[in-house]
Write a protein that holds these residues in place. Structure first.
Motif, PDB file in Angstrom:
ATOM      1  N   ILE A  79     -22.089 -10.898 -39.224  1.00 61.83           N
ATOM      2  CA  ILE A  79     -23.059 -10.137 -38.429  1.00 61.83           C
ATOM      3  C   ILE A  79     -23.591 -11.055 -37.339  1.00 61.83           C
ATOM      4  CG2 ILE A  79     -25.241  -8.875 -38.429  1.00 61.83           C
ATOM      5  CD1 ILE A  79     -24.735  -8.203 -41.362  1.00 61.83           C
ATOM      6  N   LEU A  80     -23.490 -10.602 -36.098  1.00 58.22           N
ATOM      7  CA  LEU A  80     -23.905 -11.402 -34.957  1.00 58.22           C
ATOM      8  C   LEU A  80     -24.870 -10.629 -34.077  1.00 58.22           C
ATOM      9  CD1 LEU A  80     -20.425 -12.605 -33.602  1.00 58.22           C
ATOM     10  CD2 LEU A  80     -21.994 -13.936 -35.014  1.00 58.22           C
ATOM     11  N   ARG A  81     -25.628 -11.378 -33.306  1.00 60.56           N
ATOM     12  CA  ARG A  81     -26.381 -10.756 -32.218  1.00 60.56           C
ATOM     13  C   ARG A  81     -25.533 -10.899 -30.954  1.00 60.56           C
ATOM     14  NH1 ARG A  81     -31.260  -8.916 -33.182  1.00 60.56           N
ATOM     15  NH2 ARG A  81     -32.446  -9.710 -34.966  1.00 60.56           N
ATOM     16  N   GLU A  82     -25.694  -9.980 -30.055  1.00 60.58           N
ATOM     17  CA  GLU A  82     -24.967 -10.005 -28.788  1.00 60.58           C
ATOM     18  C   GLU A  82     -25.124 -11.377 -28.128  1.00 60.58           C
ATOM     19  OE1 GLU A  82     -26.276  -6.760 -26.391  1.00 60.58           O
ATOM     20  OE2 GLU A  82     -24.410  -6.636 -25.278  1.00 60.58           O
ATOM     21  N   GLY A  83     -24.006 -11.944 -27.685  1.00 56.66           N
ATOM     22  CA  GLY A  83     -24.048 -13.240 -27.029  1.00 56.66           C
ATOM     23  C   GLY A  83     -23.719 -14.414 -27.927  1.00 56.66           C
ATOM     24  N   GLU A  84     -23.739 -14.209 -29.257  1.00 62.05           N
ATOM     25  CA  GLU A  84     -23.412 -15.294 -30.188  1.00 62.05           C
ATOM     26  C   GLU A  84     -21.897 -15.428 -30.346  1.00 62.05           C
ATOM     27  OE1 GLU A  84     -25.610 -14.274 -33.724  1.00 62.05           O
ATOM     28  OE2 GLU A  84     -27.372 -15.412 -33.046  1.00 62.05           O
ATOM     29  N   SER A 144     -17.393  -5.275 -32.015  1.00 69.98           N
ATOM     30  CA  SER A 144     -17.572  -4.818 -33.392  1.00 69.98           C
ATOM     31  C   SER A 144     -16.314  -4.126 -33.896  1.00 69.98           C
ATOM     32  CB  SER A 144     -18.755  -3.852 -33.485  1.00 69.98           C
ATOM     33  OG  SER A 144     -19.970  -4.521 -33.224  1.00 69.98           O
ATOM     34  N   GLY A 145     -15.989  -4.362 -35.149  1.00 70.30           N
ATOM     35  CA  GLY A 145     -14.806  -3.763 -35.763  1.00 70.30           C
ATOM     36  C   GLY A 145     -14.298  -4.668 -36.866  1.00 70.30           C
ATOM     37  N   VAL A 168     -21.640  -6.613 -34.250  1.00 65.80           N
ATOM     38  CA  VAL A 168     -22.448  -7.210 -33.201  1.00 65.80           C
ATOM     39  C   VAL A 168     -23.613  -6.271 -32.904  1.00 65.80           C
ATOM     40  CG1 VAL A 168     -22.499  -8.093 -30.841  1.00 65.80           C
ATOM     41  CG2 VAL A 168     -20.416  -8.322 -32.213  1.00 65.80           C
ATOM     42  N   SER A 169     -24.818  -6.789 -33.047  1.00 69.98           N
ATOM     43  CA  SER A 169     -26.005  -5.958 -32.809  1.00 69.98           C
ATOM     44  C   SER A 169     -26.693  -6.387 -31.512  1.00 69.98           C
ATOM     45  CB  SER A 169     -26.973  -6.093 -33.982  1.00 69.98           C
ATOM     46  OG  SER A 169     -27.383  -7.446 -34.117  1.00 69.98           O
ATOM     47  N   PRO A 170     -27.441  -5.443 -30.916  1.00 74.49           N
ATOM     48  CA  PRO A 170     -28.116  -5.759 -29.633  1.00 74.49           C
ATOM     49  C   PRO A 170     -29.153  -6.857 -29.776  1.00 74.49           C
ATOM     50  CG  PRO A 170     -28.083  -3.402 -30.035  1.00 74.49           C
ATOM     51  CD  PRO A 170     -27.630  -4.057 -31.308  1.00 74.49           C
TER      52      PRO A 170
END
Lengths: 110, 114
Positions: free
Chosen positions: A11-16, A83-84, A108-110
């Motif tokens: 699980i990531l935040r956008e940009g990571e 994401s996928g 990927v989350s905002p």
């Protein structure tokens, strides 16, 4: 033998950034990487050939360590569209079929 | 250029029934494959073909049959459907020794056996 992927989920935040690994116990000729979005077909990303160089396009790249029979997929500055579920597929000779790993789910989350 | 086309997209079968999953490609690819995908298990190869008239078993062929009479078509036959065959089935094609494009997958058939 099915290749082993790690981690199982990310699980990531956008940009990571993220790294997904694919390991095999057999000598490999090539490694393919695919991305599958929910309810859709897998889509080819890239292929790493034995003796070949690291590949990449946009912010997604991959490498193939022949000595370790391991490939890594690098996703930098992740976007929501990344994401996928990511699958590696391994081929042990130039004319064989692909054996796929169980997949790595990337969110990927905002 | 349609790529790989699979029909039907969804199907419910009763135990013991039979059906054929259709797969057609218009890219003149020699190699074609059938995979099944179960949750958390990745894709398992059922059968593959390296050209018209040539087919071979993959990792999980039991309960299935294939034929390849033309370059374009590679149907998968399920005889005497069982609940264990509930899965999503993907057909794919590739051009041998082409290191640029990998496998092209169809959109899949979601099969439920009840």
């Amino acid at each position: 033998q099915q290749p082993v992927q790690s981690p199982q989920a990310v699980i990531l935040r956008e940009g990571e950034d993220a790294v997904i690994n694919c390991s095999s116990s057999k000598a490999l000729y090539s490694v393919h990487w695919y991305r599958q979005k929910h309810g859709e077909a897998p889509v080819f990303l890239m292929i790493l050939l034995k003796g070949g160089e690291q590949k990449g396009h946009d912010k997604i790249s991959a490498s193939f360590n022949e000595k370790k029979q391991q490939s890594s997929l690098y996703l930098t500055a992740s976007q929501l569209s990344y994401s996928g579920t990511y699958f590696c597929g391994t081929e042990d000779s130039g004319y064989s079929t692909l054996t796929f790993g169980k997949g790595t789910m990337l969110l990927v989350s905002p | 250029n349609a790529g790989v086309t699979q029909t039907p997209k969804f199907r419910i079968l009763k135990i013991g029934q039979s059906m054929t999953l259709q797969c057609t490609q218009d890219m003149n690819h020699n190699y074609m494959y059938w995979y099944r995908q179960d949750p958390g298990m990745g894709l398992k190869l059922i059968y593959y073909s390296v050209g018209a008239g040539i087919t071979d078993k993959g990792e999980v062929p039991n309960g299935y049959n294939v034929s390849r009479s033309t370059t374009e078509d590679f149907p998968l036959r399920l005889e005497l459907a069982a609940p264990s065959q509930t899965s999503v089935y993907f057909c794919a094609s590739s051009y041998p020794r082409d290191a640029s494009y990998g496998y092209t997958f169809g959109s899949g058939t979601r099969l439920t056996v009840v």
